[in-house]
Design a protein around this motif. Structure first.
Motif, mmCIF file in Angstrom:
data_model
loop_
_atom_site.group_PDB
_atom_site.id
_atom_site.type_symbol
_atom_site.label_atom_id
_atom_site.label_comp_id
_atom_site.label_asym_id
_atom_site.label_seq_id
_atom_site.Cartn_x
_atom_site.Cartn_y
_atom_site.Cartn_z
ATOM 1 N N ARG A 123 0.832 -1.205 0.000
ATOM 2 C CA ARG A 123 0.000 0.000 0.000
ATOM 3 C C ARG A 123 0.867 1.256 0.000
ATOM 4 O O ARG A 123 0.477 2.302 -0.520
ATOM 5 C CB ARG A 123 -0.899 -0.010 1.242
ATOM 6 N N SER A 171 1.350 -7.028 -1.948
ATOM 7 C CA SER A 171 0.563 -7.386 -0.767
ATOM 8 C C SER A 171 -0.919 -7.265 -1.160
ATOM 9 O O SER A 171 -1.250 -6.940 -2.295
ATOM 10 C CB SER A 171 0.901 -6.463 0.412
ATOM 11 N N GLN A 174 -0.964 -11.249 -5.837
ATOM 12 C CA GLN A 174 -0.990 -11.184 -4.367
ATOM 13 C C GLN A 174 -0.194 -12.311 -3.724
ATOM 14 O O GLN A 174 -0.349 -13.479 -4.045
ATOM 15 C CB GLN A 174 -2.428 -11.246 -3.849
ATOM 16 N N ILE A 175 0.646 -11.918 -2.782
ATOM 17 C CA ILE A 175 1.470 -12.865 -2.032
ATOM 18 C C ILE A 175 0.948 -12.901 -0.605
ATOM 19 O O ILE A 175 0.605 -11.867 -0.039
ATOM 20 C CB ILE A 175 2.947 -12.390 -2.021
ATOM 21 N N THR A 217 -3.657 -15.582 1.723
ATOM 22 C CA THR A 217 -4.731 -15.822 0.758
ATOM 23 C C THR A 217 -4.254 -15.578 -0.668
ATOM 24 O O THR A 217 -5.057 -15.553 -1.598
ATOM 25 C CB THR A 217 -5.951 -14.928 1.068
ATOM 26 N N SER A 222 4.153 -3.295 5.237
ATOM 27 C CA SER A 222 4.376 -3.171 6.680
ATOM 28 C C SER A 222 4.871 -4.468 7.316
ATOM 29 O O SER A 222 5.580 -4.443 8.316
ATOM 30 C CB SER A 222 3.082 -2.733 7.374
ATOM 31 N N GLN A 255 -0.206 -11.994 7.721
ATOM 32 C CA GLN A 255 -0.828 -12.643 6.562
ATOM 33 C C GLN A 255 0.018 -12.469 5.304
ATOM 34 O O GLN A 255 -0.046 -13.287 4.402
ATOM 35 C CB GLN A 255 -2.234 -12.078 6.312
ATOM 36 N N ASN A 258 11.213 0.705 3.719
ATOM 37 C CA ASN A 258 10.015 1.261 4.347
ATOM 38 C C ASN A 258 10.399 2.561 5.044
ATOM 39 O O ASN A 258 11.471 2.650 5.646
ATOM 40 C CB ASN A 258 9.451 0.257 5.371
HETATM 41 C C1 LIG Z 1 -7.948 -13.335 6.601
HETATM 42 C C2 LIG Z 1 -6.955 -12.354 6.042
HETATM 43 C C3 LIG Z 1 -6.148 -12.746 4.997
HETATM 44 C C4 LIG Z 1 -5.210 -11.853 4.467
HETATM 45 N N1 LIG Z 1 -4.389 -12.285 3.437
HETATM 46 C C5 LIG Z 1 -3.419 -11.454 3.007
HETATM 47 C C6 LIG Z 1 -2.506 -11.892 1.993
HETATM 48 O O1 LIG Z 1 -2.595 -12.981 1.429
HETATM 49 N N2 LIG Z 1 -1.520 -11.041 1.625
HETATM 50 C C7 LIG Z 1 -1.365 -9.794 2.184
HETATM 51 O O2 LIG Z 1 -0.425 -9.091 1.811
HETATM 52 N N3 LIG Z 1 -2.234 -9.364 3.120
HETATM 53 C C8 LIG Z 1 -3.247 -10.156 3.527
HETATM 54 N N4 LIG Z 1 -4.124 -9.688 4.474
HETATM 55 C C9 LIG Z 1 -4.059 -8.256 4.874
HETATM 56 C C10 LIG Z 1 -3.003 -7.998 5.915
HETATM 57 O O3 LIG Z 1 -3.545 -8.188 7.209
HETATM 58 C C11 LIG Z 1 -2.486 -6.556 5.820
HETATM 59 O O4 LIG Z 1 -3.583 -5.676 5.915
HETATM 60 C C12 LIG Z 1 -1.745 -6.256 4.518
HETATM 61 O O5 LIG Z 1 -0.738 -7.225 4.294
HETATM 62 C C13 LIG Z 1 -1.096 -4.891 4.609
HETATM 63 O O6 LIG Z 1 -0.534 -4.577 3.370
HETATM 64 P P1 LIG Z 1 0.612 -3.496 3.252
HETATM 65 O O7 LIG Z 1 1.776 -3.905 4.084
HETATM 66 O O8 LIG Z 1 0.850 -3.293 1.790
HETATM 67 O O9 LIG Z 1 -0.099 -2.167 3.781
HETATM 68 P P2 LIG Z 1 0.113 -1.336 5.178
HETATM 69 O O10 LIG Z 1 0.002 -2.268 6.308
HETATM 70 O O11 LIG Z 1 -0.802 -0.220 5.052
HETATM 71 O O12 LIG Z 1 1.622 -0.885 5.069
HETATM 72 C C14 LIG Z 1 2.092 0.065 4.170
HETATM 73 C C15 LIG Z 1 3.530 0.336 4.533
HETATM 74 O O13 LIG Z 1 4.103 1.220 3.573
HETATM 75 C C16 LIG Z 1 4.974 2.118 4.232
HETATM 76 N N5 LIG Z 1 5.110 3.306 3.395
HETATM 77 C C17 LIG Z 1 4.174 4.242 3.140
HETATM 78 N N6 LIG Z 1 4.649 5.153 2.266
HETATM 79 C C18 LIG Z 1 5.917 4.772 1.971
HETATM 80 C C19 LIG Z 1 6.940 5.313 1.141
HETATM 81 N N7 LIG Z 1 6.732 6.421 0.396
HETATM 82 N N8 LIG Z 1 8.142 4.682 1.084
HETATM 83 C C20 LIG Z 1 8.362 3.568 1.836
HETATM 84 N N9 LIG Z 1 7.436 3.017 2.654
HETATM 85 C C21 LIG Z 1 6.229 3.606 2.694
HETATM 86 C C22 LIG Z 1 4.309 2.379 5.565
HETATM 87 O O14 LIG Z 1 5.259 2.790 6.534
HETATM 88 C C23 LIG Z 1 3.709 0.997 5.886
HETATM 89 O O15 LIG Z 1 4.595 0.225 6.691
HETATM 90 C C24 LIG Z 1 -5.084 -10.548 5.008
HETATM 91 C C25 LIG Z 1 -5.895 -10.176 6.073
HETATM 92 C C26 LIG Z 1 -6.828 -11.051 6.585
HETATM 93 C C27 LIG Z 1 -7.680 -10.625 7.746
#
Ligand SMILES: Cc1cc2nc3c(=O)[nH]c(=O)nc-3n(C[C@H](O)[C@H](O)[C@H](O)COP(=O)(O)OP(=O)(O)OC[C@H]3O[C@@H](n4cnc5c(N)ncnc54)[C@H](O)[C@@H]3O)c2cc1C
Length: 326
Positions: free
Chosen positions: A213, A238, A252-253, A256, A271, A275, A290
């Motif tokens: 994200r 993610s 997606q990695i 799920t 982050s 999951q 990050n």
């Molecule tokens: C049942 C279930 C199954 C799930 N299955 C999966 C799955 O298969 N795969 C998966 O990935 N997730 C899964 N999730 C979701 C998971 O819980 C997290 O919500 C998701 O992984 C978060 O994705 P993220 O790290 O991209 O986003 P965030 O948690 O929002 O993290 C974004 C990160 O980006 C950093 N950032 C922001 N801007 C910048 C920048 N300019 N430069 C550098 N860093 C920056 C932030 O500091 C933050 O650490 C599942 C959730 C549930 C409940």
């Protein structure tokens, strides 16, 4: 046979890599429980000749080859009929199936037909006395459950990339088995197969750059794609970018999504939620980029870079491209 039967699919004409991982699991079970290791090779096309040879080399002492044009990825009913035929003939104590698109549907239906126990989505396999001991993720990947199964027969589905592939040090024999499939009676008709171009390579890439994200939108994926290109790797994601439609869902990695085991995984703007990490914990080296020094991904990463990816990634890409060029 009373031993372990691996369901090895070649539904697009070539052997699925998961077959070798299942053989790795089958051989470790066989070392503890005995009974032998066989494979049911299910698919179509000329590639089945080579696929059978690969299976014997990797430890299937007997390969039952079931070939039919209807044995394709969209036809689980046909695959079930073919596997059930081999099972009737061989009466295995344990059947190993990949927990992929076909296997997820196949495993429970096969277990029902065999009146067998069922363990699904396992990520490790072992034995304790006569019991098979398997682990699987539970509570959204926050915990690992250990399951012990003493009864037989049992069908076990294993997540792709969870087990090490079997070594290529075996010999065995191949037997063709007749498959009677009435194509007109199949309830599903596959009309078109659409393959996501960009997905290609993620499963088997030695280097994967994953975006989260934190990339802020689809444009960010162009920046990390340039890094992946420079490294000769693939791009993954993610869940949020896949949910938001920035990238195909097949990228997606995680729990799920896909489980990958590259030599190098670079997590950018991710982050490190459990999951997501569930899908990359088999990577040999993890690098995290990050801007939040407290991001949980840093506790998993072997190397961490704190900063804005929009500055760091282009610098890395340029340096790598320059080194490769020179
Ligand atoms: C049942 C279930 C199954 C799930 N299955 C999966 C799955 O298969 N795969 C998966 O990935 N997730 C899964 N999730 C979701 C998971 O819980 C997290 O919500 C998701 O992984 C978060 O994705 P993220 O790290 O991209 O986003 P965030 O948690 O929002 O993290 C974004 C990160 O980006 C950093 N950032 C922001 N801007 C910048 C920048 N300019 N430069 C550098 N860093 C920056 C932030 O500091 C933050 O650490 C599942 C959730 C549930 C409940």
């Amino acid at each position: 046979m009373a031993g372990t039967l691996v369901v090895a699919t070649a539904l697009d004409g070539t052997l699925a890599r998961s077959a070798l991982e299942l053989l790795g699991g089958a051989r470790s079970l066989d070392a503890a429980l005995g009974g032998g290791v066989a494979a049911a090779l299910i698919g179509h096309g000329l590639g089945l000749v080579e696929a059978a040879e690969i299976l014997t080399r990797h430890g299937a002492t007997r390969v039952y080859r079931a070939a039919h044009p209807a044995l394709t990825a969209g036809q689980t009913d046909a695959v079930l009929a073919a596997v059930a035929g081999v099972v009737r003939r061989t009466a295995p104590a344990v059947v190993l199936v990949a927990a992929d698109t076909v296997g997820r549907e196949l495993a429970p239906r096969l277990a029902y037909r065999m009146r067998a126990g069922l363990l699904t989505e396992c990520v490790s396999l072992g034995a304790d006395g006569e019991a098979i001991v398997a682990t699987r993720q539970v509570y959204g990947g926050r915990a690992i459950a250990t399951l012990a199964m003493s009864s037989r027969p049992v069908v076990i589905s294993v997540k792709p990339r969870a087990l090490d592939a079997a070594a290529a040090d075996g010999t065995g024999t191949v037997e063709d088995v007749a498959v009677a499939i009435d194509e007109a009676a199949l309830p599903t008709r596959v009309q078109e197969v659409v393959r996501e171009q960009a997905e290609r390579g993620l499963d088997d890439a030695r280097i994967v750059v994953g975006g989260g994200r934190g990339l802020g939108g689809p444009e960010g994926f162009k920046i990390i794609a340039a890094l992946a290109d420079a490294l000769g790797g693939a791009v993954g994601a993610s869940r949020p970018p896949a949910d938001a439609g920035w990238v195909p869902i097949t990228w997606q990695i995680g729990q799920t999504g896909k489980t990958i085991r590259p030599a190098l995984y670079i997590a950018v703007g991710i982050s490190g939620a459990t999951q997501h990490v569930a899908g990359v914990s088999g990577a040999r080296t993890i690098v995290a980029i990050n801007r939040d020094p407290e991001a949980p991904i840093f506790s998993l990463a072997h190397l961490g870079i704190v900063g804005d990816y929009r500055e760091i990634v282009p610098l890395l890409t340029a340096r790598i491209a320059a080194q490769r060029g020179g």
